[in-house]
Design an enzyme around this catalytic site. Structure first.
Site, PDB file in Angstrom:
ATOM      1  N   SER A 100       1.778  -4.656   3.970  1.00 24.88           N
ATOM      2  CA  SER A 100       1.477  -5.233   2.664  1.00 24.88           C
ATOM      3  C   SER A 100       2.769  -5.764   2.046  1.00 24.88           C
ATOM      4  O   SER A 100       3.742  -5.006   1.892  1.00 24.88           O
ATOM      5  CB  SER A 100       0.885  -4.134   1.776  1.00 24.88           C
ATOM      6  OG  SER A 100       0.615  -4.643   0.511  1.00 24.88           O
TER       7      SER A 100
ATOM      8  N   HIS B 150       3.787  -6.512  -0.925  1.00 26.42           N
ATOM      9  CA  HIS B 150       4.359  -6.016  -2.191  1.00 26.42           C
ATOM     10  C   HIS B 150       5.107  -4.693  -2.036  1.00 26.42           C
ATOM     11  O   HIS B 150       5.752  -4.222  -2.962  1.00 26.42           O
ATOM     12  CB  HIS B 150       3.307  -5.960  -3.299  1.00 26.42           C
ATOM     13  CG  HIS B 150       2.327  -4.836  -3.228  1.00 26.42           C
ATOM     14  ND1 HIS B 150       2.425  -3.727  -4.025  1.00 26.42           N
ATOM     15  CD2 HIS B 150       1.207  -4.671  -2.496  1.00 26.42           C
ATOM     16  CE1 HIS B 150       1.401  -2.923  -3.781  1.00 26.42           C
ATOM     17  NE2 HIS B 150       0.647  -3.471  -2.858  1.00 26.42           N
TER      18      HIS B 150
ATOM     19  N   CYS C 299      -2.989   4.854  -6.810  1.00 25.34           N
ATOM     20  CA  CYS C 299      -4.389   4.997  -7.220  1.00 25.34           C
ATOM     21  C   CYS C 299      -4.634   6.353  -7.876  1.00 25.34           C
ATOM     22  O   CYS C 299      -5.637   6.559  -8.525  1.00 25.34           O
ATOM     23  CB  CYS C 299      -5.326   4.771  -6.047  1.00 25.34           C
ATOM     24  SG  CYS C 299      -4.921   5.735  -4.624  1.00 25.34           S
TER      25      CYS C 299
HETATM   26  N1  PLP Z   1      -1.612   2.165   2.888  1.00 28.08           N
HETATM   27  C1  PLP Z   1      -0.536   2.740   2.315  1.00 28.08           C
HETATM   28  C2  PLP Z   1       0.229   3.783   3.073  1.00 28.08           C
HETATM   29  C3  PLP Z   1      -0.141   2.363   1.029  1.00 28.08           C
HETATM   30  O1  PLP Z   1       0.944   2.942   0.467  1.00 28.08           O
HETATM   31  C4  PLP Z   1      -0.898   1.379   0.340  1.00 28.08           C
HETATM   32  C5  PLP Z   1      -0.555   1.019  -1.049  1.00 28.08           C
HETATM   33  O2  PLP Z   1      -0.563   1.839  -1.937  1.00 28.08           O
HETATM   34  C6  PLP Z   1      -1.997   0.790   0.990  1.00 28.08           C
HETATM   35  C7  PLP Z   1      -2.315   1.209   2.248  1.00 28.08           C
HETATM   36  C8  PLP Z   1      -2.803  -0.294   0.312  1.00 28.08           C
HETATM   37  O3  PLP Z   1      -2.060  -1.493   0.272  1.00 28.08           O
HETATM   38  P1  PLP Z   1      -2.502  -2.767  -0.604  1.00 28.08           P
HETATM   39  O4  PLP Z   1      -2.008  -2.499  -1.980  1.00 28.08           O
HETATM   40  O5  PLP Z   1      -1.804  -3.933   0.004  1.00 28.08           O
HETATM   41  O6  PLP Z   1      -3.970  -2.923  -0.482  1.00 28.08           O
END
Ligand code: PLP
Length: 369
Positions: free
Chosen positions: A197, A199, A321
């Protein structure tokens, strides 16, 4: 203001903003158009794809751009199931994007799932993993992350890949928190699907990628167009993809130097927090940018975080989250930590200085005493 929550999101690097601006103003065509404007935009997307393919040691055809890791995770897991996996193994400490997708897909496709328990350090049992794959007569999908987003614990990804390979299964790895510092070489690691991802590594939000090994079948998330070789139909986020590639490259070239800086910040913080009674550092030898710690406290984590925020210090109690919710995270629950503790995560990034980290830790020590 001291921002120590880089595992939630990271600021854009100035050079990323500049590339995004350039693409927005100069390469705004539709990559599917065959005229010059379209070809210019297409070139931006394909250059970005080659950048990742080269640095991962894979082919450009194995890289698919998405709207972020949550989408990549669902796309990869579903594709593996449609490719014949009829058993999914994951762990209790995975990100919700994996756990919720596994629940949904196992139910929808009427297949078995196993959620591995972890010990109080957050580690899975490799014997349990191997025995479960060995006992299953069909094709197993193993979904385990590289670096845990709350604790920073690093899974033994190469060994997991070897076990999965031994029994001809498929390995999905959520590498979101590994992007900055770990080796992302899916083929050497035995990984068939890998999500990132932008960001989380100083790129824009709403853009990510999925690596899908060429030997697996490709099954799209939805129908509607031929973009991303039909795996991910819909007009591409051209400026986001360009920004993500720029962010990746900027970090990739200086990753060892930055890794050392993060490790220094982590050890400075550990020393500075040491006077907190009953302090426990979790996964101390984990990712250099994540420091997760627990200590007994009569106060709630939310109260402390609010007090820190008022003093200009931003950190978190776990995954983004979970912030704002008053529950202990599923990761902490899985690690069976004592109920009288609170758990905080400091996560470092570029721009953080030793002075900032010391000052943040002193503020925290003052607030808990
Ligand atoms: N997987 C992990 C380990 C993460 O830290 C996050 C983001 O919090 C995600 C998945 C989800 O990523 P995205 O914000 O790009 O959907």
């Amino acid at each position: 203001m001291i921002y120590l929550d880089h595992a939630s999101t990271t600021p854009l690097l100035p050079e990323v903003i500049s590339v995004v601006n350039d693409v927005l103003t100069e390469s705004w065509g539709n990559p599917s158009s065959s005229h010059a404007n379209g070809r210019k935009a297409k070139a931006v997307v394909e250059t970005a794809r080659k950048t990742f393919a080269t640095d991962f040691g894979v082919t450009p055809g194995e890289i698919f751009f998405t709207s972020g890791a949550t989408e990549s995770i669902f796309l990869g897991l579903q594709s593996a199931i449609l490719d014949g996996c009829d058993f999914i193994i994951t762990a209790a400490t995975e990100h919700k994007a994996v756990l919720d997708s596994v629940d949904f897909l196992a139910q929808k496709h009427q297949i078995k799932k196993l959620v591995l328990a972890v010990n109080n350090k957050g580690q899975i049992s490799m014997t349990e993993l191997e025995n479960a794959i060995k006992a299953h007569p069909g094709k197993t999908l193993v979904a385990l992350m590289y670096v845990n987003n709350e604790t920073g614990l690093i899974h033994p990804v190469k060994s997991i890949g070897q076990i999965v390979g031994k029994y001809d299964g498929l390995f999905f790895c959520d590498a979101v928190q590994a992007a900055l510092f770990q080796d992302i070489t899916p083929r050497d690691l035995g990984i068939h699907y890998l999500s990132l991802s932008a960001h989380k590594f100083n790129g824009p939000k709403g853009v990510g990628l999925l690596f899908v090994a060429r030997e697996t079948g490709k099954h799209s998330l939805w129908k509607g167009g031929s973009q991303e070789r039909k795996m991910r139909p819909g007009t591409e986020n051209v400026y986001g993809i360009a920004g993500m590639a720029k962010a990746w490259r900027s970090n990739f070239d200086s990753r060892m130097e930055k890794r050392n800086l993060m490790a220094d910040l982590k050890s400075i913080a550990i020393k500075a927090l040491n006077s907190i009674p009953g302090l426990e550092i979790n996964a101390e030898d984990g990712a250099p940018h994540i420091l997760h710690f627990s200590f007994p406290s009569a106060k709630k984590a939310e109260q402390l975080l609010m007090a820190l925020d008022i003093e200009g210090v931003m950190l978190s109690a776990g995954s983004a989250c979970q912030s704002g919710s008053h529950q202990v995270s599923h990761v902490i629950e899985a690690m069976n930590k004592p109920g009288n503790q609170i758990h905080l995560r400091m996560s470092f990034g570029f721009g953080n200085t030793k002075d900032q980290v010391l000052s943040a830790c002193q503020t925290l020590v003052r607030l808990v005493s």
